[in-house]
Design an enzyme around this catalytic site. Structure first.
Site, PDB file in Angstrom:
ATOM      1  N   ASN A   1     -16.121 -11.710  16.625  1.00 23.04           N
ATOM      2  CA  ASN A   1     -16.793 -10.522  17.178  1.00 23.04           C
ATOM      3  C   ASN A   1     -15.896  -9.283  17.214  1.00 23.04           C
ATOM      4  O   ASN A   1     -16.049  -8.413  18.069  1.00 23.04           O
ATOM      5  CB  ASN A   1     -17.436 -10.838  18.536  1.00 23.04           C
ATOM      6  CG  ASN A   1     -16.426 -11.149  19.617  1.00 23.04           C
ATOM      7  OD1 ASN A   1     -15.246 -11.313  19.335  1.00 23.04           O
ATOM      8  ND2 ASN A   1     -16.884 -11.207  20.855  1.00 23.04           N
TER       9      ASN A   1
ATOM     10  N   HIS B   1     -11.586  -7.793  21.307  1.00 20.83           N
ATOM     11  CA  HIS B   1     -11.565  -8.227  22.712  1.00 20.83           C
ATOM     12  C   HIS B   1     -11.163  -7.024  23.549  1.00 20.83           C
ATOM     13  O   HIS B   1     -10.345  -6.209  23.112  1.00 20.83           O
ATOM     14  CB  HIS B   1     -10.530  -9.351  22.921  1.00 20.83           C
ATOM     15  CG  HIS B   1     -10.221  -9.580  24.380  1.00 20.83           C
ATOM     16  ND1 HIS B   1     -11.013 -10.349  25.190  1.00 20.83           N
ATOM     17  CD2 HIS B   1      -9.233  -9.091  25.172  1.00 20.83           C
ATOM     18  CE1 HIS B   1     -10.524 -10.331  26.424  1.00 20.83           C
ATOM     19  NE2 HIS B   1      -9.439  -9.576  26.433  1.00 20.83           N
TER      20      HIS B   1
ATOM     21  N   ARG C   1     -18.901  -3.727  17.829  1.00 20.89           N
ATOM     22  CA  ARG C   1     -19.382  -5.057  17.440  1.00 20.89           C
ATOM     23  C   ARG C   1     -20.657  -4.969  16.597  1.00 20.89           C
ATOM     24  O   ARG C   1     -20.837  -5.765  15.658  1.00 20.89           O
ATOM     25  CB  ARG C   1     -19.576  -5.925  18.676  1.00 20.89           C
ATOM     26  CG  ARG C   1     -18.223  -6.439  19.218  1.00 20.89           C
ATOM     27  CD  ARG C   1     -18.367  -7.046  20.573  1.00 20.89           C
ATOM     28  NE  ARG C   1     -17.154  -7.734  21.017  1.00 20.89           N
ATOM     29  CZ  ARG C   1     -16.858  -7.925  22.298  1.00 20.89           C
ATOM     30  NH1 ARG C   1     -17.667  -7.483  23.249  1.00 20.89           N
ATOM     31  NH2 ARG C   1     -15.742  -8.551  22.623  1.00 20.89           N
TER      32      ARG C   1
ATOM     33  N   TYR D   1      -6.353 -17.157  26.762  1.00 20.82           N
ATOM     34  CA  TYR D   1      -7.752 -17.452  27.083  1.00 20.82           C
ATOM     35  C   TYR D   1      -7.882 -18.626  28.066  1.00 20.82           C
ATOM     36  O   TYR D   1      -8.939 -19.263  28.117  1.00 20.82           O
ATOM     37  CB  TYR D   1      -8.528 -17.750  25.803  1.00 20.82           C
ATOM     38  CG  TYR D   1      -8.944 -16.510  25.023  1.00 20.82           C
ATOM     39  CD1 TYR D   1      -9.806 -15.568  25.586  1.00 20.82           C
ATOM     40  CD2 TYR D   1      -8.508 -16.290  23.725  1.00 20.82           C
ATOM     41  CE1 TYR D   1     -10.210 -14.448  24.876  1.00 20.82           C
ATOM     42  CE2 TYR D   1      -8.908 -15.167  23.001  1.00 20.82           C
ATOM     43  CZ  TYR D   1      -9.760 -14.254  23.591  1.00 20.82           C
ATOM     44  OH  TYR D   1     -10.178 -13.138  22.883  1.00 20.82           O
TER      45      TYR D   1
ATOM     46  N   GLU E   1      -3.449  -9.013  31.369  1.00 18.67           N
ATOM     47  CA  GLU E   1      -3.453  -9.144  29.904  1.00 18.67           C
ATOM     48  C   GLU E   1      -2.389  -8.248  29.255  1.00 18.67           C
ATOM     49  O   GLU E   1      -1.756  -8.642  28.279  1.00 18.67           O
ATOM     50  CB  GLU E   1      -4.849  -8.813  29.362  1.00 18.67           C
ATOM     51  CG  GLU E   1      -5.886  -9.861  29.782  1.00 18.67           C
ATOM     52  CD  GLU E   1      -7.278  -9.588  29.227  1.00 18.67           C
ATOM     53  OE1 GLU E   1      -7.481  -8.545  28.573  1.00 18.67           O
ATOM     54  OE2 GLU E   1      -8.157 -10.433  29.443  1.00 18.67           O
TER      55      GLU E   1
ATOM     56  N   ARG F   1     -15.195  -1.154  26.940  1.00 17.88           N
ATOM     57  CA  ARG F   1     -16.279  -2.139  26.862  1.00 17.88           C
ATOM     58  C   ARG F   1     -17.559  -1.501  26.307  1.00 17.88           C
ATOM     59  O   ARG F   1     -18.300  -2.128  25.545  1.00 17.88           O
ATOM     60  CB  ARG F   1     -16.496  -2.810  28.213  1.00 17.88           C
ATOM     61  CG  ARG F   1     -15.300  -3.687  28.582  1.00 17.88           C
ATOM     62  CD  ARG F   1     -15.512  -4.472  29.844  1.00 17.88           C
ATOM     63  NE  ARG F   1     -16.487  -5.545  29.685  1.00 17.88           N
ATOM     64  CZ  ARG F   1     -16.231  -6.723  29.124  1.00 17.88           C
ATOM     65  NH1 ARG F   1     -15.043  -6.977  28.606  1.00 17.88           N
ATOM     66  NH2 ARG F   1     -17.160  -7.643  29.061  1.00 17.88           N
TER      67      ARG F   1
ATOM     68  N   LYS G   1      -9.523  -8.462  16.398  1.00 20.35           N
ATOM     69  CA  LYS G   1      -9.441  -9.889  16.087  1.00 20.35           C
ATOM     70  C   LYS G   1      -9.289 -10.138  14.576  1.00 20.35           C
ATOM     71  O   LYS G   1      -9.477  -9.229  13.761  1.00 20.35           O
ATOM     72  CB  LYS G   1     -10.690 -10.586  16.631  1.00 20.35           C
ATOM     73  CG  LYS G   1     -10.800 -10.527  18.159  1.00 20.35           C
ATOM     74  CD  LYS G   1     -11.942 -11.409  18.649  1.00 20.35           C
ATOM     75  CE  LYS G   1     -12.065 -11.352  20.160  1.00 20.35           C
ATOM     76  NZ  LYS G   1     -13.110 -12.296  20.648  1.00 20.35           N
TER      77      LYS G   1
ATOM     78  N   THR H   1     -20.829  -8.861  23.866  1.00 25.14           N
ATOM     79  CA  THR H   1     -20.002  -9.933  23.288  1.00 25.14           C
ATOM     80  C   THR H   1     -20.651 -10.519  22.034  1.00 25.14           C
ATOM     81  O   THR H   1     -19.975 -10.761  21.036  1.00 25.14           O
ATOM     82  CB  THR H   1     -19.803 -11.057  24.333  1.00 25.14           C
ATOM     83  OG1 THR H   1     -19.242 -10.486  25.514  1.00 25.14           O
ATOM     84  CG2 THR H   1     -18.878 -12.140  23.810  1.00 25.14           C
TER      85      THR H   1
ATOM     86  N   PHE I   1     -16.826 -23.498  24.079  1.00 30.29           N
ATOM     87  CA  PHE I   1     -16.392 -22.751  22.894  1.00 30.29           C
ATOM     88  C   PHE I   1     -14.874 -22.555  22.831  1.00 30.29           C
ATOM     89  O   PHE I   1     -14.379 -21.915  21.911  1.00 30.29           O
ATOM     90  CB  PHE I   1     -17.105 -21.390  22.834  1.00 30.29           C
ATOM     91  CG  PHE I   1     -16.918 -20.508  24.050  1.00 30.29           C
ATOM     92  CD1 PHE I   1     -15.773 -19.734  24.212  1.00 30.29           C
ATOM     93  CD2 PHE I   1     -17.892 -20.453  25.040  1.00 30.29           C
ATOM     94  CE1 PHE I   1     -15.603 -18.918  25.314  1.00 30.29           C
ATOM     95  CE2 PHE I   1     -17.739 -19.628  26.150  1.00 30.29           C
ATOM     96  CZ  PHE I   1     -16.576 -18.866  26.284  1.00 30.29           C
TER      97      PHE I   1
END
Ligand code: CMP
Length: 137
Positions: free
Chosen positions: A112, A115, A102, A49, A126, A85, A9, A91, A57
């Protein structure tokens, strides 16, 4: 073999930790099958998203995702969805286990760092959102 989608990100790109994050993937058995650096449009971020459209949010998430370039990749390996993950951590970076991406690189739940697809089914959706078949090898 599974494939999953990863996004580094804008916060992590701005911090100059693209290489450090990619190293976590490669050092843990995830091969980079496709990769590009992209400035997302607002339309891109809203569509990607869309599942979160009703969440409070959503607008902040879209604002953040268009605030600078991102690095999008397809990661491939055994149990790639779960492995990615695990490498990312929770998250909310405040809840992320020590040594996760993270915990090490993220600031807060919006910024964060990364993704990652949350299921094999969403990974396929995705990946197809960002890459054509000929870009993945
Ligand atoms: P990501 O995995 O990219 O998916 C949606 C993003 O929304 C998530 O990471 C967070 O960065 C952001 N977000 C902000 N607030 C929340 C929240 N309360 N719950 C889940 N995700 C949130």
């Amino acid at each position: 073999m599974e494939q999953t989608l990863s996004i580094i990100k804008p916060d992590a790109v701005a911090k100059g930790v693209i290489g450090k994050i990619l190293d976590r993937f490669e050092s843990n058995g995830l091969r980079i099958a496709a990769m590009k650096k992209v400035q997302l449009s607002r339309q891109d971020a809203e569509a990607f998203y869309a599942v979160h459209k009703a969440r409070p949010f959503f607008n902040d998430l879209v604002d953040f995702m268009v605030s600078g370039p991102v690095v999008i990749s397809v990661l491939e390996g055994e149990n790639a969805v779960l492995k990615n993950r695990d490498l990312m951590g929770a998250t909310n970076p405040k809840e992320a286990a020590a040594g996760t991406i993270r915990a090490d690189f993220a600031e807060n739940i919006d910024a964060n760092a990364v993704h990652g697809s949350d299921s094999l089914e969403n990974a396929a959706i995705e990946i197809a959102f960002f890459f054509s078949g000929r870009e993945i090898s």
